[in-house]
Design a protein around this motif. Structure first.
Motif, PDB file in Angstrom:
ATOM      1  N   ALA A   7     -44.714  -8.113 -88.896  1.00 26.25           N
ATOM      2  CA  ALA A   7     -45.334  -7.855 -87.588  1.00 26.25           C
ATOM      3  C   ALA A   7     -45.803  -9.159 -86.958  1.00 26.25           C
ATOM      4  O   ALA A   7     -45.650  -9.391 -85.756  1.00 26.25           O
ATOM      5  CB  ALA A   7     -46.511  -6.904 -87.758  1.00 26.25           C
ATOM      6  N   ASN A   8     -46.352 -10.009 -87.824  1.00 26.63           N
ATOM      7  CA  ASN A   8     -46.845 -11.292 -87.371  1.00 26.63           C
ATOM      8  C   ASN A   8     -45.716 -12.137 -86.781  1.00 26.63           C
ATOM      9  O   ASN A   8     -45.868 -12.789 -85.746  1.00 26.63           O
ATOM     10  CB  ASN A   8     -47.448 -12.014 -88.569  1.00 26.63           C
ATOM     11  CG  ASN A   8     -48.555 -12.922 -88.142  1.00 26.63           C
ATOM     12  OD1 ASN A   8     -49.080 -12.750 -87.049  1.00 26.63           O
ATOM     13  ND2 ASN A   8     -48.885 -13.880 -88.959  1.00 26.63           N
ATOM     14  N   LYS A   9     -44.556 -12.046 -87.513  1.00 22.40           N
ATOM     15  CA  LYS A   9     -43.385 -12.810 -87.062  1.00 22.40           C
ATOM     16  C   LYS A   9     -42.953 -12.311 -85.676  1.00 22.40           C
ATOM     17  O   LYS A   9     -42.713 -13.109 -84.766  1.00 22.40           O
ATOM     18  CB  LYS A   9     -42.253 -12.610 -88.067  1.00 22.40           C
ATOM     19  CG  LYS A   9     -41.251 -13.727 -88.062  1.00 22.40           C
ATOM     20  CD  LYS A   9     -40.334 -13.579 -89.257  1.00 22.40           C
ATOM     21  CE  LYS A   9     -38.929 -13.997 -88.880  1.00 22.40           C
ATOM     22  NZ  LYS A   9     -37.968 -13.550 -89.860  1.00 22.40           N
ATOM     23  N   HIS A  10     -42.901 -10.957 -85.556  1.00 22.14           N
ATOM     24  CA  HIS A  10     -42.514 -10.380 -84.272  1.00 22.14           C
ATOM     25  C   HIS A  10     -43.464 -10.807 -83.171  1.00 22.14           C
ATOM     26  O   HIS A  10     -43.063 -11.154 -82.073  1.00 22.14           O
ATOM     27  CB  HIS A  10     -42.503  -8.849 -84.352  1.00 22.14           C
ATOM     28  CG  HIS A  10     -41.265  -8.337 -85.008  1.00 22.14           C
ATOM     29  ND1 HIS A  10     -41.221  -7.167 -85.703  1.00 22.14           N
ATOM     30  CD2 HIS A  10     -40.026  -8.863 -85.074  1.00 22.14           C
ATOM     31  CE1 HIS A  10     -40.008  -7.004 -86.178  1.00 22.14           C
ATOM     32  NE2 HIS A  10     -39.256  -8.011 -85.814  1.00 22.14           N
ATOM     33  N   LEU A  11     -44.753 -10.750 -83.546  1.00 23.53           N
ATOM     34  CA  LEU A  11     -45.785 -11.103 -82.577  1.00 23.53           C
ATOM     35  C   LEU A  11     -45.617 -12.549 -82.124  1.00 23.53           C
ATOM     36  O   LEU A  11     -45.704 -12.868 -80.937  1.00 23.53           O
ATOM     37  CB  LEU A  11     -47.150 -10.924 -83.245  1.00 23.53           C
ATOM     38  CG  LEU A  11     -48.264 -10.514 -82.319  1.00 23.53           C
ATOM     39  CD1 LEU A  11     -47.997  -9.123 -81.790  1.00 23.53           C
ATOM     40  CD2 LEU A  11     -49.586 -10.553 -83.062  1.00 23.53           C
ATOM     41  N   GLN A  12     -45.344 -13.398 -83.130  1.00 26.30           N
ATOM     42  CA  GLN A  12     -45.163 -14.812 -82.831  1.00 26.30           C
ATOM     43  C   GLN A  12     -43.968 -15.002 -81.887  1.00 26.30           C
ATOM     44  O   GLN A  12     -44.038 -15.757 -80.915  1.00 26.30           O
ATOM     45  CB  GLN A  12     -44.934 -15.576 -84.143  1.00 26.30           C
ATOM     46  CG  GLN A  12     -45.110 -17.081 -84.011  1.00 26.30           C
ATOM     47  CD  GLN A  12     -46.472 -17.473 -83.444  1.00 26.30           C
ATOM     48  OE1 GLN A  12     -47.491 -16.940 -83.859  1.00 26.30           O
ATOM     49  NE2 GLN A  12     -46.483 -18.348 -82.447  1.00 26.30           N
ATOM     50  N   GLN A  13     -42.879 -14.219 -82.204  1.00 30.45           N
ATOM     51  CA  GLN A  13     -41.680 -14.320 -81.355  1.00 30.45           C
ATOM     52  C   GLN A  13     -42.012 -13.886 -79.935  1.00 30.45           C
ATOM     53  O   GLN A  13     -41.629 -14.521 -78.959  1.00 30.45           O
ATOM     54  CB  GLN A  13     -40.559 -13.441 -81.904  1.00 30.45           C
ATOM     55  CG  GLN A  13     -39.808 -14.115 -83.038  1.00 30.45           C
ATOM     56  CD  GLN A  13     -38.902 -13.152 -83.771  1.00 30.45           C
ATOM     57  OE1 GLN A  13     -38.954 -11.952 -83.538  1.00 30.45           O
ATOM     58  NE2 GLN A  13     -38.083 -13.683 -84.658  1.00 30.45           N
ATOM     59  N   GLU A  14     -42.757 -12.766 -79.875  1.00 28.89           N
ATOM     60  CA  GLU A  14     -43.132 -12.240 -78.557  1.00 28.89           C
ATOM     61  C   GLU A  14     -43.998 -13.247 -77.800  1.00 28.89           C
ATOM     62  O   GLU A  14     -43.810 -13.486 -76.608  1.00 28.89           O
ATOM     63  CB  GLU A  14     -43.917 -10.946 -78.741  1.00 28.89           C
ATOM     64  CG  GLU A  14     -43.600  -9.943 -77.672  1.00 28.89           C
ATOM     65  CD  GLU A  14     -44.118  -8.585 -78.044  1.00 28.89           C
ATOM     66  OE1 GLU A  14     -45.241  -8.277 -77.636  1.00 28.89           O
ATOM     67  OE2 GLU A  14     -43.415  -7.853 -78.773  1.00 28.89           O
ATOM     68  N   ILE A  15     -44.926 -13.855 -78.552  1.00 27.02           N
ATOM     69  CA  ILE A  15     -45.805 -14.860 -77.926  1.00 27.02           C
ATOM     70  C   ILE A  15     -44.961 -16.007 -77.387  1.00 27.02           C
ATOM     71  O   ILE A  15     -45.169 -16.493 -76.278  1.00 27.02           O
ATOM     72  CB  ILE A  15     -46.862 -15.370 -78.936  1.00 27.02           C
ATOM     73  CG1 ILE A  15     -47.881 -14.253 -79.212  1.00 27.02           C
ATOM     74  CG2 ILE A  15     -47.554 -16.621 -78.434  1.00 27.02           C
ATOM     75  CD1 ILE A  15     -48.852 -14.558 -80.308  1.00 27.02           C
TER      76      ILE A  15
END
Ligand code: ADP
Length: 583
Positions: free
Chosen positions: A212-220
């Motif tokens: 989730a963190n990775k996705h969030l980072q990508q989204e950011i």
């Protein structure tokens, strides 16, 4: 007496043993509980039992689901062989044994060779192999959660104490202690399993969180990029908006400034930050607001409006500004709502100055032309009378052409001067109450000769309206429209002149013909100066291309509107409105 003494001694010894047992148990339990690692717990258990019991070998034997098993922890005195790591075939541990242990059976065998031990021959041989003389076996039952009936117990393994040197009589205390330890091991097993599950769960959750963190980072990252692109494009827009030599603003529905470019500062001395969020009235002052209000309200009702104003700017000079309000419309389902409007203001002082110069030039030239033209015209008229001598027929034809063209020139000059005067606002319309019928009759009378010449019949219908108008100018408008209608009508056709009331407080005049018609895309432009549908019209029909432009100036000067409708080859109708005078 001696009996009592013996009894008391035995009781004291029993008490001592119990005390010792409790202490030992507490000590072992504490040691077991200190660790969370199963291997360590099991090793502690066997080591402690071996120490307390002074047994020759203590081991924990794990039973697998297929019936086989193996010792997994062992504490053995050095003079005996360790059993640890040896896999036992199933037959060493038959199914019925397993079932009995699973039911909680404790097996205390003081002498494996004794007849009452009831051990099979093969088992005795097996015991001999490991020099086992006596053994105490307690089951280790593990608590587990079952879907079917909640908590259940399962045979996990055995806690076994061997005596190898000689047979041994196992005491109840030893047997109970072994059982209690086996129970503690069972609990430890469940806890270890729980811990393992928990660790698994934590690992699973951690992995999910990482994902989730990775996705969030990508989204950011994506957002950051989009924001940077937005900032760049905003910066570009700001540069453009500030670089343009026009005032650009956005005003919301509540008439508050939401955006202003920097030209507001240089032109009007108003910094965008000062204006932002302020109401138009506050920025422009009460009087100015009173004037611009009509345009603001029109824009907020969804209309694009343009108007001109003379305003003193920061340089101390009066400038003519052209101001356009463009409504900001948003679609809401089938409805269109106005959010606010864009205000664009450009300085048209230079253009106005050139226009003024041009107008002055035209007016001077036209004036200067008029005097010699009039004298040429009258000289030609005198020559045409023949009083100054006769002309050959060719000479007469030339004279006729010269007369006609001079006529046209006089008309042109007069029209130019008319338009100029009306446009410049130099002429004052002398408005008064006029009977619409009088105006119609006068115009028809003026144009009757031309109509007859063309073989066109003029028709009118009696009306009884009173309008507020300058009589001469409106008759000029009507004759202009009638003249066009006659010019562009075929012989033997009809031209109508009517007045009707189509909307309150206004009278609509109509001039209708059955002529050649006007193409749809020219219906607007013909009202501009020197605009003709066919450029040969001026030659063929003797027009100047200024008549309709003059009509529009006159009608608008009366607060009315003028327009045309037409169908090619069927005819045209020209309309104009004038304010009605109510009794
Ligand atoms: P003009 O002196 O050329 O008539 P106007 O400004 O009065 O100038 O008219 C402009 C042009 O509009 C005309 O040249 C003609 O092409 C067109 N027009 C005006 N009235 C009519 C009409 N009733 N029927 C057809 N065309 C017309």
């Amino acid at each position: 007496m001696e009996g009592i003494h013996k009894f008391l001694k035995a009781a004291a010894e029993e008490l001592h043993r119990q005390h010792q047992r409790v202490e030992l148990f507490a000590e072992v339990t504490l040691k077991i509980r200190r660790s969370l690692h199963l291997k360590e717990i099991l090793q502690t258990a066997v080591t402690e039992v071996q120490r307390i019991f002074q047994a020759d070998r203590v081991l924990i034997y794990q039973i697998f689901t297929d019936g086989t098993g193996m010792p997994i922890s062992e504490a053995v005195l050095p003079n005996y062989d360790p059993i640890l790591g040896v896999t036992f075939p199933e037959e060493v541990f038959p199914e019925d044994y397993r079932q009995r242990y699973a039911a909680g059976r404790v097996q205390a065998i003081d002498d494996v060779r004794a007849a009452d031990a009831g051990l099979a021959e093969c088992l005795i041989a097996f015991m001999d192999e490991w020099s086992v003389k006596a053994k105490l076996v307690v089951p280790i039952l593990q608590n587990f959660k079952s879907h079917a009936d909640g908590n259940s117990e399962r045979l996990w393994g055995l806690l076994i104490a061997h005596q190898c040197q000689s047979p041994r009589q196992w005491t109840e205390f030893e047997s109970e202690l072994m059982q209690q330890l086996a129970d503690q091991i069972g609990i430890a097993l469940s806890q270890a399993e729980l811990l393992e599950n928990l660790e698994e769960l934590v690992a699973e959750r951690t992995a999910k969180l990482r994902q989730a963190n990775k996705h969030l980072q990508q989204e950011i990252n994506v957002r950051r990029k989009a924001e940077a692109a937005l900032r760049r494009s905003e910066e570009q827009l700001r540069l453009i908006a500030n670089g343009l030599p026009v005032l650009i603003a956005y005003v919301d529905k509540q008439q508050r400034y939401c955006f202003n470019n920097e030209a507001y500062q240089t032109w009007l001395g108003l910094s965008p930050a000062e204006i932002s969020g302020c109401h138009l009235k506050k920025v422009h002052g009460k009087d100015d607001y009173q004037y611009i209000r009509q345009y603001v309200e029109a824009a907020l009702s969804g209309k694009t409006v343009t108007y001109e104003r003379d305003i003193p700017l920061q340089d101390g000079c009066i400038h003519t500004l052209s101001i356009t309000y463009i409504p900001h419309l948003v679609e809401r389902g089938d409805l269109r709502a106005v959010r606010g409007f864009f205000a664009l203001t450009s300085d048209i002082s230079d253009r106005k100055a050139i226009e003024r110069m041009k107008d002055e030039f035209i007016s001077v030239v036209s004036h200067e032309l008029r005097t010699p033209l009039t004298s040429i015209h009258s000289s030609l008229k005198i020559l045409a009378t023949g009083k100054l001598g006769d002309f050959s027929s060719k000479g007469q034809r030339m004279l006729h052409i010269a007369d006609e063209q001079t006529d046209r020139l006089v008309r042109l000059v007069n029209n130019v001067l008319d338009l100029q005067r009306i446009q410049s606002g130099k002429v004052k319309m002398n408005k008064q109450a006029c009977n619409a019928m009088d105006l119609i009759v006068e115009a028809v009378q003026t144009m009757q000769a031309m109509a007859q010449e063309q073989g066109v019949k003029l028709l009118l219908k009696p009306v009884n309206f009173v309008v507020w108008a300058d009589r001469d100018y409106i008759v000029q408008t009507l004759t202009n429209l009638l003249s066009n209608a006659i010019k562009f009508s075929p012989p033997e056709s009809l031209v109508w002149l009517l007045a009707t009331q189509q909307r309150p407080q206004y009278i609509t005049f109509e001039v209708k013909d059955c002529g050649q018609g006007i193409p749809h895309n020219r219906l607007e432009t013909i009202f501009e100066r020197f605009q003709q549908v066919d450029s040969s019209d001026s030659r063929k029909k003797g027009g100047t291309g200024l008549g309709l432009a003059i009509c529009r100036q006159i009608v608008e000067g009366h607060g009315g509107e003028i327009w045309a409708e037409s169908r090619l080859d069927e005819g045209s109708t020209f309309y104009f409105t004038l304010p009605e005078l109510l009794e």
